[in-house]
Design an enzyme around this catalytic site. Sequence first.
Site, PDB file in Angstrom:
ATOM      1  N   ASP A  62       0.824  -1.208   0.000  1.00  0.00           N
ATOM      2  CA  ASP A  62       0.000   0.000   0.000  1.00  0.00           C
ATOM      3  C   ASP A  62       0.861   1.263   0.000  1.00  0.00           C
ATOM      4  OD1 ASP A  62       0.907  -0.156   2.592  1.00  0.00           O
ATOM      5  OD2 ASP A  62      -1.068  -0.127   3.538  1.00  0.00           O
ATOM      6  N   SER A  63       2.178   1.083   0.025  1.00  0.00           N
ATOM      7  CA  SER A  63       3.100   2.199  -0.197  1.00  0.00           C
ATOM      8  C   SER A  63       2.863   2.854  -1.548  1.00  0.00           C
ATOM      9  CB  SER A  63       4.549   1.718  -0.104  1.00  0.00           C
ATOM     10  OG  SER A  63       4.752   0.563  -0.909  1.00  0.00           O
ATOM     11  N   LYS A  80      -1.060  -9.453   2.893  1.00  0.00           N
ATOM     12  CA  LYS A  80      -0.358  -8.947   4.073  1.00  0.00           C
ATOM     13  C   LYS A  80      -1.288  -8.014   4.831  1.00  0.00           C
ATOM     14  CE  LYS A  80       2.922  -5.671   4.042  1.00  0.00           C
ATOM     15  NZ  LYS A  80       2.386  -4.683   5.045  1.00  0.00           N
ATOM     16  N   GLU A  93      -1.347  -5.523   8.600  1.00  0.00           N
ATOM     17  CA  GLU A  93      -0.592  -4.972   9.712  1.00  0.00           C
ATOM     18  C   GLU A  93      -1.297  -5.310  11.030  1.00  0.00           C
ATOM     19  OE1 GLU A  93       0.171  -0.802   9.275  1.00  0.00           O
ATOM     20  OE2 GLU A  93       0.881  -1.006   7.207  1.00  0.00           O
ATOM     21  N   GLU A 114       9.205  -3.858  10.683  1.00  0.00           N
ATOM     22  CA  GLU A 114       9.541  -2.547  10.126  1.00  0.00           C
ATOM     23  C   GLU A 114       9.928  -1.556  11.214  1.00  0.00           C
ATOM     24  OE1 GLU A 114       7.800   1.010   7.230  1.00  0.00           O
ATOM     25  OE2 GLU A 114       6.660  -0.841   7.468  1.00  0.00           O
TER      26      GLU A 114
END
Length: 274
Positions: free
Chosen positions: A49-50, A118, A120, A187
């Site tokens: 999503d970057s 993925k 978070e 991260e």
Amino acid sequence: MSVHTAKRRLAPADIRALKGERPIVSLTAYTTPVAKLMDPHVDFMLVGDSLGMVLYGLDSTVGVTIEMMIAHGQAVMRGSSNACVVVDLPFGSYQQSKEQAFATAARVLKETGCSAIKLEGGAEMAETVHFLTQRGIPVLGHVGLMPQLINTTGGYRSLGRNDKEVEKIRRDAAAIDEAGAFAIVIEGTVEPLAREITGKVKVPTIGIGASPACDGQVLVVDDVLGIFTDFKPRFVKHFANLAPVMSEAFATYAEEVKARSFPGPEHTFQLKKG
């Protein structure tokens, strides 16, 4: 009689099996041409999503939509045949309930053909991760700095610098490991803690701003290529510096168009004589 078998795409189980074997190579990818170039060199591509920041100019990843993720997931799948492809679930598409997460993840897998998603979150998302993995959806976890929570965590900064943060990240990683994720992204976490977690969890850790001791590494492709120039995090290395090259190419093109030196005769279609 020999039987020819086509080379298959790497699966989440293959990524998990690399722990202790060799470092795992990953990069983000968002487009078909880049995926084609990257595919022979990485174990898995993350459609992160970057993309909201590096492709769409958003200030954070919070504004990314599921439609964006699916469109770019489809593009990366069209450009790859070797690497495992993992697609991020965007903010708001999975946190409400494990049932919401399953519906979103199932849609992503169906519409893109990717191998995994993925999400978070640490201990608070462990039940959801378990729910998904028990229902056939491979999950790449993500602990430490979580960009989707930027509005509540006070900005982008390294974590693990006090006892409270250390215990939370330890607990988060252990919970996601036990919940059944095939690997965990760590991260923005101080090096000794990332190293410690890597030695404790059963599944591979994928570092980004973490530790060289992690089982693998991931970076944003625009950072690797030196295209994203708004800022450069400490953990980024520019393996190329394409921004000035691209800028020069655009300037030269503009000059030649204005001077009418482009297009030349070799770039146009002429009528055949006779």
